[in-house]
Design an enzyme around this catalytic site. Structure first.
Site, short mmCIF file in Angstrom:
data_model
loop_
_atom_site.label_atom_id
_atom_site.label_comp_id
_atom_site.label_asym_id
_atom_site.label_seq_id
_atom_site.Cartn_x
_atom_site.Cartn_y
_atom_site.Cartn_z
N ARG A 133 0.86 -1.18 0.00
CA ARG A 133 0.00 0.00 0.00
C ARG A 133 0.89 1.23 0.00
NH1 ARG A 133 -2.15 -3.68 3.81
NH2 ARG A 133 -4.21 -4.47 3.22
N LYS A 160 -1.83 -2.11 7.48
CA LYS A 160 -3.26 -1.91 7.72
C LYS A 160 -3.77 -2.92 8.73
CE LYS A 160 -7.62 -1.32 5.23
NZ LYS A 160 -8.29 -1.34 3.91
N HIS A 226 -2.89 3.33 -6.13
CA HIS A 226 -3.31 2.00 -5.66
C HIS A 226 -3.48 1.03 -6.82
CE1 HIS A 226 -4.58 -0.32 -2.17
NE2 HIS A 226 -5.55 -0.85 -2.90
N ARG A 229 -0.91 -1.65 -7.04
CA ARG A 229 -1.14 -2.81 -6.16
C ARG A 229 -2.10 -3.80 -6.84
NH1 ARG A 229 -1.21 -4.50 -0.60
NH2 ARG A 229 -3.27 -5.11 0.15
N HIS A 252 -4.29 -9.16 3.32
CA HIS A 252 -5.75 -9.20 3.39
C HIS A 252 -6.20 -10.08 4.56
CE1 HIS A 252 -6.18 -8.23 -1.19
NE2 HIS A 252 -6.00 -7.16 -0.46
N TYR A 261 -9.48 -10.59 -7.56
CA TYR A 261 -8.49 -10.46 -8.63
C TYR A 261 -8.58 -11.63 -9.62
CZ TYR A 261 -6.50 -6.70 -5.88
OH TYR A 261 -6.33 -5.53 -5.19
#
Length: 288
Positions: A133, A160, A226, A229, A252, A261
């Site tokens: 990120r 995150k 972003h 990414r 994640h 994805y």
């Protein structure tokens, strides 16, 4: 700092909210107060809802951005002021689940070639080559790059969700980091500010580098930095990386987030990408 702002900051920190979240929530409540020229604790639920409608109808905020304001107001009124959520209602609407844009490999090559200077190019290449990120890359310390041949990874500290993780480094991505280190000789942050190398790079500056490079490269696809990414995740899936490993590298919490994805991945990845899945940068086509 006012006592009310300090109370909110204390509540955010006590619950382990990320610095970026703290800043965003406090800014949202400050904007609410400035809009009405009154302390936010004096406002009614109807006034807060009217402000959200103003952001939606007059300021044309996207639903996801609007919900961010709503979450900040819920935290302030329910957690900081301890008001009853059933009485002081702040509605949130469902955000549309659009698939992210992904750049073609040829577009990525043009993007990096059009970066405004070496620092911008190195940052953009590492954003794609590591999938970090933008906030994580801005706060990447030199000491968190492990270049030993039997390790070759980045240590993301308190990413995150306040979670640490390790992200593998390919030789081509490590070469970019080393080349930038040879130029700038950073001591603390791999990418510091121009005026003070002891301060990490501002996220807004990284976004401007990306948008400027897109403009010069003639790339019109929507999205900010972003997007790199998204490209990282999609291209690794195309090269045969399994979903579980990708989930860990991206940080994640839920594999369903990573699974989106799968809708973007194409079955016809270049042979060079399949032979060396992590060598994303060296798999890019040459510019003619």
């Amino acid at each position: 700092m006012s006592p009310l702002r300090q109370r909110m900051l204390d509540a955010l920190q006590l619950r382990g909210m990320a610095p970026r979240t703290q800043e965003t929530y406090i800014d949202a409540v400050s904007r609410l107060a400035r809009h009405y020229h009154r302390s936010p604790e004096l406002l009614s639920a109807e006034e807060v809802q009217a402000y959200l409608l103003h952001l939606l109808r007059d300021r044309h905020l996207a639903r996801a951005s609007l919900n961010l304001y709503g979450c900040a107001f819920r935290f302030f009124y329910r957690t900081v002021l301890a008001l009853d959520g059933e009485v002081f209602q702040i509605p949130l609407g469902p955000a549309p689940q659009a698939l992210p844009e992904v750049l073609a490999r040829e577009e990525l090559a043009r993007l990096f070639d059009c970066a405004c200077h070496a620092k911008a190019r190195s940052f953009l290449q590492l954003a794609y080559g590591t999938g970090l990120r933008v906030s994580e890359l801005c706060h990447l310390r030199v000491e968190h790059i492990d270049s030993h041949a039997d390790r070759m990874c980045l240590h993301v500290v308190q990413g995150k969700g306040a979670k640490d993780r390790f992200v593998p480094l390919s030789p081509d991505t490590l070469a970019v980091a080393r080349a930038w280190w040879q130029v700038a000789r950073p001591r603390t942050w791999l990418f510091g500010t121009l005026r003070d190398a002891d301060q990490p790079l501002d996220i807004g500056m990284a976004q401007r580098w990306y948008r400027r490079a897109c403009a010069h490269a003639g790339i019109t696809k929507r999205g900010g930095i972003h997007t790199l990414r998204h490209c990282y995740a999609t291209h690794l899936l195309e090269a045969g990386v399994d979903l579980h490993n990708l989930q860990q590298w991206l940080g994640h919490s839920h594999i369903s987030t990573t699974m989106r994805y799968l809708h973007l991945a194409r079955p016809d990845a270049p042979d060079v990408a399949r032979r060396q899945p992590l060598a994303l940068l060296s798999s890019l086509p040459p510019l003619h």
